[in-house]
Design a protein around this motif. Structure first.
Motif, PDB file in Angstrom:
ATOM      1  N   UNK A  13       0.763  -1.147   0.085  1.00 53.40           N
ATOM      2  CA  UNK A  13       0.032  -0.285  -0.153  1.00 53.40           C
ATOM      3  C   UNK A  13       0.702   1.286   0.116  1.00 53.40           C
ATOM      4  N   UNK A  14       0.664   2.342  -0.722  1.00 54.36           N
ATOM      5  CA  UNK A  14       1.143   3.409  -0.608  1.00 54.36           C
ATOM      6  C   UNK A  14       0.103   4.541  -0.852  1.00 54.36           C
ATOM      7  N   UNK A  15       0.348   5.647  -0.083  1.00 56.76           N
ATOM      8  CA  UNK A  15       1.345   5.872   1.022  1.00 56.76           C
ATOM      9  C   UNK A  15       0.959   4.864   2.169  1.00 56.76           C
ATOM     10  N   UNK A  24      -7.171  10.492   2.303  1.00 62.40           N
ATOM     11  CA  UNK A  24      -6.061  10.238   1.399  1.00 62.40           C
ATOM     12  C   UNK A  24      -6.375   9.141   0.410  1.00 62.40           C
ATOM     13  N   UNK A  25      -6.025   9.495  -0.914  1.00 62.64           N
ATOM     14  CA  UNK A  25      -6.076   8.241  -1.951  1.00 62.64           C
ATOM     15  C   UNK A  25      -5.065   7.485  -1.711  1.00 62.64           C
ATOM     16  N   UNK A  26      -5.467   6.118  -1.402  1.00 65.40           N
ATOM     17  CA  UNK A  26      -4.533   5.082  -1.144  1.00 65.40           C
ATOM     18  C   UNK A  26      -4.388   3.948  -2.575  1.00 65.40           C
ATOM     19  N   UNK A  27      -3.315   3.684  -2.711  1.00 65.82           N
ATOM     20  CA  UNK A  27      -3.047   2.664  -4.128  1.00 65.82           C
ATOM     21  C   UNK A  27      -2.546   1.249  -3.083  1.00 65.82           C
ATOM     22  N   UNK A  28      -3.426   0.301  -3.439  1.00 66.96           N
ATOM     23  CA  UNK A  28      -2.941  -1.075  -3.053  1.00 66.96           C
ATOM     24  C   UNK A  28      -2.711  -1.909  -4.526  1.00 66.96           C
ATOM     25  N   UNK A  29      -1.227  -2.464  -4.238  1.00 59.92           N
ATOM     26  CA  UNK A  29      -0.736  -3.058  -5.481  1.00 59.92           C
ATOM     27  C   UNK A  29      -0.574  -4.521  -5.167  1.00 59.92           C
ATOM     28  N   UNK A  30      -0.902  -5.518  -6.097  1.00 59.41           N
ATOM     29  CA  UNK A  30      -0.481  -6.899  -5.816  1.00 59.41           C
ATOM     30  C   UNK A  30       0.882  -6.692  -6.489  1.00 59.41           C
ATOM     31  N   UNK A  75     -14.651  -1.142   2.736  1.00 53.24           N
ATOM     32  CA  UNK A  75     -13.890  -0.194   1.858  1.00 53.24           C
ATOM     33  C   UNK A  75     -14.214  -0.293   0.395  1.00 53.24           C
ATOM     34  N   UNK A  76     -14.664   0.627  -0.020  1.00 54.29           N
ATOM     35  CA  UNK A  76     -15.070   0.730  -1.680  1.00 54.29           C
ATOM     36  C   UNK A  76     -13.740   1.186  -2.211  1.00 54.29           C
ATOM     37  N   UNK A  77     -13.479   0.471  -3.493  1.00 57.06           N
ATOM     38  CA  UNK A  77     -12.482   0.525  -4.177  1.00 57.06           C
ATOM     39  C   UNK A  77     -12.794   0.545  -5.586  1.00 57.06           C
ATOM     40  N   UNK A  78     -11.790   1.090  -6.547  1.00 55.60           N
ATOM     41  CA  UNK A  78     -11.789   1.188  -7.864  1.00 55.60           C
ATOM     42  C   UNK A  78     -10.626   0.170  -8.246  1.00 55.60           C
ATOM     43  N   UNK A  79     -10.848  -0.749  -9.088  1.00 56.80           N
ATOM     44  CA  UNK A  79      -9.850  -1.940  -9.436  1.00 56.80           C
ATOM     45  C   UNK A  79      -9.283  -1.399 -10.935  1.00 56.80           C
ATOM     46  N   UNK A  80      -7.987  -1.441 -11.035  1.00 61.28           N
ATOM     47  CA  UNK A  80      -7.485  -1.350 -12.503  1.00 61.28           C
ATOM     48  C   UNK A  80      -6.705  -2.875 -12.783  1.00 61.28           C
ATOM     49  N   UNK A  81      -7.447  -3.705 -13.575  1.00 63.71           N
ATOM     50  CA  UNK A  81      -7.167  -4.850 -14.084  1.00 63.71           C
ATOM     51  C   UNK A  81      -5.616  -4.968 -14.438  1.00 63.71           C
ATOM     52  N   UNK A  82      -5.266  -3.794 -15.432  1.00 68.16           N
ATOM     53  CA  UNK A  82      -4.074  -3.901 -16.269  1.00 68.16           C
ATOM     54  C   UNK A  82      -3.096  -3.588 -15.133  1.00 68.16           C
ATOM     55  N   UNK A  88      -8.282   3.682  -3.282  1.00 70.27           N
ATOM     56  CA  UNK A  88      -9.487   4.133  -2.489  1.00 70.27           C
ATOM     57  C   UNK A  88      -9.405   5.304  -1.684  1.00 70.27           C
ATOM     58  N   UNK A  89     -10.325   6.023  -1.527  1.00 67.72           N
ATOM     59  CA  UNK A  89     -10.266   7.459  -0.804  1.00 67.72           C
ATOM     60  C   UNK A  89     -10.696   6.973   0.539  1.00 67.72           C
TER      61      UNK A  89
END
Length: 465
Positions: A13-15, A24-30, A75-82, A88-89
């Motif tokens: 997760x970042x940040x 804060x907008x969070x980005x979770x990456x596989x 938590x509601x999130x938006x997924x980017x499959x590519x 998530x906010x």
């Protein structure tokens, strides 16, 4: 606060350090290479899955209750499959550690499979950065086993952001360490330093950051006259406190401060087997008590470089620290290794300091330590890591040791290896000559800053800069 899970290393997760009281907008990456539609985490049809099962994500604060029960904090999130990422906010209402918990849903039941840690901070601490270092180290110029420049490079190899060579009675070795890397870019910050030993005075004091040596001044009439005048003008002392020792010690603390340095009261509960004094501890308890009461030092060495058979001494220093704090004293602290060798397997890296400051420049670090924005860390071999200091900072430091410093330390290791190659004190198949090592150092410069920019939400920091 770690939670044992099966797929902990599959996600990032970042940040991971954010502002309290803000969204804060969070980005979770596989993690690249971990996406596995059959068994691991993967994004399909706009949702996160673990194997064939759908996953849900919940946000949990560890210490303070929220408005909802844990099971309702979806938590509601938006997924980017590519990109195999989720965004998530998220709102973090107050300072504490939070967990992003990933549950695999099967047959209507949820099973916790992964947990990511996030820390929300108030603006004062968020504007700082965490830095690791050691302010008490010895080289071959006194009684250590390695050159000053080797000690410096080895410090970077184990993840330190700042350091000082503090040889017994010698200031020059710290300058030697600094000079060795003057012509190449390194992100390790060096300070001048020495361990001060006044004649006929058992008290050891580490002097960090000053422009000139204190040890070099003892063989002077200036020093002798200053001690005579202090003895004559001192208030009455306890019977077991030697007036000359007390005068000498207070003079050293004052001279370090006058020269812009940081003074560290060293290992008050060290048992010196070769001591010529009247007690086993190298300074007696009445003198220790008086120095604690005066608090003319800038920082207390609450963790010192004791071997495993000497751990009683660190226990006593910690107990004394807590007793002084309970009495209402504000006690700045450091943890140091007092190491006399880097690759000996003893002391080096066992004890260190984490400082929360804007930069690693001396003025910032000194201010942070004196303002009690530092903790002492013990990382004994084979033992769990323990952190000591103000409760608020200990909480944050424990999080950082799990969520930030492992990645930080990997970057430092690469730079430390290149530093060793640059000074010709490294060997192996990947060893470079000095020119190639200098080029590698240029390529590596700034990597820790880049990592910090990714992991720390620095809006507050930018506003204060």
């Amino acid at each position: 606060m770690p939670v044992e899970t099966r797929y902990q290393d599959y996600l990032r997760v970042e940040p991971c350090v954010v502002a309290a009281g803000q969204t804060t907008q969070m980005t979770i990456q596989i993690v690249p290479g971990q996406a596995d539609p059959e068994k691991g985490f993967a994004i399909r049809a706009g949702c996160l899955h673990l194997g064939k099962n759908l996953c849900v994500l919940r946000l949990v604060g560890l210490q303070y209750p929220g408005d909802q029960t844990l099971g309702d904090r979806l938590v509601n999130y938006v997924a980017q499959e590519a990109e195999q990422t989720l965004t998530a906010e998220l709102f973090f209402p107050r300072e504490q550690e939070y967990q992003l918990r990933f549950y695999s849903v099967a047959a209507g039941k949820e099973l916790l499979m992964a947990c990511l840690a996030v820390y929300a901070l108030e603006s004062d601490l968020l504007a700082c950065r965490p830095w690791k270092g050691d302010l008490h180290l010895h080289s071959i110029r006194s009684d250590g086993k390695d050159t000053p420049q080797h000690v410096a490079a080895a410090c970077r190899c184990i993840g330190f952001d700042f350091m000082a060579v503090t040889d017994h009675r010698q200031f020059a070795p710290s300058l030697e360490a600094i000079a060795a890397f003057t012509d190449v870019p390194v992100d390790l910050t060096f300070y001048t330093g020495e361990e001060v030993h006044a004649p006929d005075n058992p008290v050891h004091i580490v002097h960090i950051g000053g422009a000139r040596s204190i040890n070099d001044r003892f063989d002077s009439e200036e020093y002798r006259q200053a001690i005579r005048e202090r003895i004559a003008g001192q208030l009455p002392l306890p019977s077991d406190v030697d007036p000359a020792v007390y005068a000498s010690t207070s003079w050293i603390f004052e001279q370090v401060a006058a020269g812009g340095g940081l003074s560290i009261f060293c290992h008050p509960y060290w048992i010196n087997a070769n001591s010529q004094y009247r007690q086993g501890y190298y300074i007696n308890e009445p003198l220790t008590t008086r120095l604690m009461e005066d608090q003319a030092y800038d920082a207390l060495e609450v963790l010192g470089g004791y071997h495993l058979f000497e751990t009683d001494s660190n226990n006593l220093q910690l107990a004394r620290y807590h007793e002084e704090r309970a009495a209402g004293r504000k006690i700045p602290i450091v943890g140091v290794s007092d190491a006399h060798g880097c690759e000996t397997g003893k002391l080096f890296g066992w004890f260190f300091t984490i400082v929360f400051s804007h930069t690693t420049e001396l003025a910032d670090v000194k201010r942070a330590i004196k303002d009690c924005r530092s903790v002492a860390v013990e990382a004994l071999p084979g033992e769990v890591v323990r952190v000591h200091g103000p409760f608020r900072l200990v909480q944050y430091a424990l999080f950082l040791l799990r969520a930030y410093f492992p990645r930080h330390d990997q970057l430092c290791r690469a730079e430390g290896d290149a530093m060793l190659m640059y000074i010709g004190e490294s060997s192996g198949q990947d060893c470079l000559d000095q020119t190639a090592a200098a080029e590698r150092l240029r390529q590596l410069q700034g990597q820790v800053s880049v990592l910090q920019d990714h992991l720390f939400d620095d809006k507050t920091r930018r506003r204060q800069s």
